[in-house]
Structure formats: structure tokens, C-alpha cells
Design a protein around this motif. Structure first.
Motif, PDB file in Angstrom:
ATOM      1  N   GLU A 194      21.239  44.875  47.395  1.00 30.65           N
ATOM      2  CA  GLU A 194      20.453  46.023  47.836  1.00 30.65           C
ATOM      3  C   GLU A 194      19.458  46.467  46.760  1.00 30.65           C
ATOM      4  N   LYS A 221      16.670  41.915  44.431  1.00 33.93           N
ATOM      5  CA  LYS A 221      16.102  41.131  45.532  1.00 33.93           C
ATOM      6  C   LYS A 221      15.796  39.683  45.135  1.00 33.93           C
ATOM      7  N   ARG A 252      22.236  33.922  54.986  1.00 32.93           N
ATOM      8  CA  ARG A 252      21.944  35.260  55.513  1.00 32.93           C
ATOM      9  C   ARG A 252      20.995  36.073  54.644  1.00 32.93           C
ATOM     10  N   LEU A 253      21.168  36.060  53.325  1.00 30.90           N
ATOM     11  CA  LEU A 253      20.434  36.974  52.454  1.00 30.90           C
ATOM     12  C   LEU A 253      18.910  36.827  52.543  1.00 30.90           C
ATOM     13  N   THR A 313      16.989  35.790  55.047  1.00 27.80           N
ATOM     14  CA  THR A 313      16.445  36.159  56.358  1.00 27.80           C
ATOM     15  C   THR A 313      16.736  37.600  56.753  1.00 27.80           C
ATOM     16  N   GLU A 314      17.901  38.103  56.361  1.00 26.13           N
ATOM     17  CA  GLU A 314      18.311  39.435  56.811  1.00 26.13           C
ATOM     18  C   GLU A 314      18.148  40.526  55.750  1.00 26.13           C
ATOM     19  N   GLU A 315      18.152  40.143  54.475  1.00 25.60           N
ATOM     20  CA  GLU A 315      18.123  41.148  53.410  1.00 25.60           C
ATOM     21  C   GLU A 315      16.897  41.034  52.504  1.00 25.60           C
TER      22      GLU A 315
END
Length: 338
Positions: A222, A225, A283-284, A286-288
């Protein structure tokens, strides 16, 4: 004859509850160096349950997450003094006590996989050296535990050795911190529980902590990045260790149970962190909005060369560190890593 049988039966019946009544129970508190909710901590809780089940309730271990009683760097002393009965720790955290812990706990850039490091303990003399080292601290080293190579989350992109110059990075004492410092980074010591805030406020720009998936589980993505993945620097050796006096009190069958359960814990942690890393890597981005940085072979080679120099120099600082370093070098050569 019947009377004798009746008397014998009565003696047996009387003895059974008596033996159960005098079977000693051991109630222990173990602290882990990672937060609750991470893969390794969940596996650790399963380990404590497994020990209790395998011992038929004779050993009960209460699991505690990081910083519950002391900081991760204080766990060894807490176990030695009896404040804690044992720990799920990271060997390298104890490097301030003796450089040997740093060499044993994280031969930076040395092994390509946790299985190779496990083999050093099983077949290369690592377990015997670890137990000798820990015995000087009134602690019994039960067995090593491993997870996948660690990722480095950061608030800025770090794509090369040169990019580490001036970066404020959290890292433990010992070999890992020295390697980062050799690359020009500014090394900061912080407990794991403070990393999220430190990254958020800019106190640090990067951190050595956990695997990619576990870093995501505790929310570091969070604030950070960017993440170096696959890992470049660290296949750390974790541990289950117990206060030496508490260990000496255990009968042999219970000692065997703790050792066996620790071996299962290591396999659990390796498998879980592998699967979680794979899921996080998908996931990270594309989503975060996290950018994963895969270092080139050339930059990895540069890091390995820096690490080799730091490790060799570091090992000269104590006789035990030199013995462990020499033993690891011999083993690495035997499997083609050097």
C-alpha cells in the motif's frame, strides 16, 4: 488362582491412572519474529498444534506474534534467560551477539533455493555448527526453517546495484546490512511492526523483510509500489530454538516430536510462501499498481561479487564465523555454486 488374577488386575487398574497422573506436562511460550496473519506465522500456529497433538497434550506451546514480549532482535536473550521458553526466530537477527549468526543465518547471494540451504544443515555440517553456536547462549537449536527468497519492497524503483546508492533501507545487523551499505545504501534498524509507517512517512524508502506474498499480506504494497522480484539477496535461515534448561527436561520421545514437527514446519513454510508469492506476482501489478522489478543476470552477478567480498571479510571477525563460512564454501563448491 482367581484371587491372584483379581489382585493382578487391581494392581494394573490402579497403576494406569497413577501413570497418567504423573506424566509431566510442559507449557511453553514461543514468540515468532513475524506478524500474525503471514504465511509463516500461520504455519507456526499449525506447528504448535501439531506438537500438542503428537505429544498427546504433554507439550502445549502458546504462539506469540512479533514484538508480543520482546523485539525480534531480543528473542535470543529472552529465550536464554527463560523469559520465553522458545522462539521461531531468524538466525541473522542475532549477528550483534556474534558475527557467526550472520554467516549462518544469511549467506547473502549464496544459495539459489531454500532446498540447497536445507541440505547444508542436513548434509554439510550446518546443524552441528548451529547447535554448538547456540549452546554458548543457554539455548538449544532444534532445527532450521526456510522460506522462499525475500523480495525488497520500495517506494522508488531499484533496478541495479548502482540504484542502491543513498537509499534509506531497513535491514538487520550483520551480513545483509553490510551488503546494502557496501552498495551505498543508508541502513536503518527498525522492528517489523514499524515498517508500514516508516515506508508511508518516508523514514525509509525500502526494506528487507519477508517474501513478496507475505509483504503483501501485511500491507506493505500500500505504501511501497515497487518490489524486486524474484528476490536478489536473501534466502534466510529461520529457526526453532528452545531454552537449554527446558530442553534438557524433556524426555527423548518428546524431543523427537519437537524435532520432527520442526521439519514439517519448514516444508510447510517453503510451500506456502511459494504459492503465495506466485499469487501475489499475478495480482499485485494488475490490482494494486505495484511494479515488479526482475534484475538482470549481470546485476545479480555484481551483487554476488559484492556479497562474496563482504561475507569473507565479515567471517574473520570471530573464530566460529570463520568455521561456518569455510564449511558453507566447501558445501557450495560441492554442489556447483562456487
Amino acid at each position: 488362582m482367581k484371587l491372584n488374577n483379581i489382585l493382578a488386575g487391581a494392581v494394573i487398574a490402579a497403576a494406569l491412572p497413577l501413570s497418567s497422573a504423573i506424566a509431566q506436562e510442559y507449557n511453553w511460550n514461543f514468540q515468532a519474529f513475524m506478524p500474525a496473519g503471514s504465511d509463516a506465522y500461520t504455519a507456526f500456529v499449525d506447528f504448535t498444534d501439531r506438537v500438542e497433538a503428537m505429544s498427546d497434550g504433554r507439550i502445549k506451546i502458546t504462539p506469540l506474534p512479533e514484538d508480543s514480549v520482546v523485539s525480534g532482535r531480543e528473542q535470543l536473550d529472552a529465550v536464554a534467560s527463560g523469559i520465553l521458553n522458545g522462539q521461531f526466530g531468524s538466525i541473522g537477527y542475532n549477528a550483534g551477539q556474534d558475527p557467526a549468526f550472520g554467516v549462518l543465518g544469511n549467506f547473502v547471494g549464496g544459495y539459489d533455493s531454500p532446498w540447497q540451504a536445507q541440505a547444508f544443515f542436513d548434509e554439510g555440517g550446518g546443524l552441528e555448527l548451529a547447535r554448538e553456536l547456540y549452546s554458548d547462549y543457554n539455548v538449544h537449536f532444534v532445527a532450521p526453517v526456510f522460506w522462499q527468497g525475500e523480495s525488497i519492497p520500495s517506494t522508488i524503483p531499484i533496478t541495479s546495484v548502482a540504484d542502491f546508492a543513498g537509499v534509506k533501507i531497513r535491514a538487520p545487523e550483520g551480513t545483509v546490512g553490510r551488503v546494502f551499505a557496501e552498495m551505498g545504501a543508508s541502513v536503518v534498524g527498525l522492528p517489523g511492526s514499524e515498517l508500514f509507517q516508516a515506508l508511508s512517512t518516508g523514514l525509509i524508502e525500502a526494506t528487507d523483510y519477508l517474501t513478496l506474498g507475505q509483504n503483501a499480506q501485511v500491507g506493505l504494497h500500500e505504501s511501497a509500489k515497487y518490489a524486486i522480484y524474484p528476490g536478489i539477496h536473501s534466502n534466510p535461515t529461520l529457526e526453532i530454538s528452545v531454552n537449554a534448561d527446558d530442553w534438557a527436561e524433556l524426555p527423548d520421545d518428546l524431543k523427537a516430536i519437537v524435532v520432527g514437527a520442526t521439519r514439517v514446519l519448514s516444508v510447510d513454510v517453503m510451500q506456502r510462501t511459494y504459492l503465495t508469492d506466485q499469487a501475489a506476482a499475478a495480482r499485485l501489478p494488475t490490482e494494486e499498481g505495484v511494479t515488479l522489478i526482475d534484475w538482470s543476470a549481470e546485476e545479480r552477478r555484481k551483487l554476488r561479487e559484492i556479497s562474496a567480498g563482504v561475507m569473507g571479510e565479515y567471517a574473520t571477525e570471530s573464530d566460529m564465523a570463520q568455521r561456518i563460512y569455510d564449511s558453507q564454501v566447501v558445501f557450495m563448491r560441492s554442489i556447483g555454486l562456487l
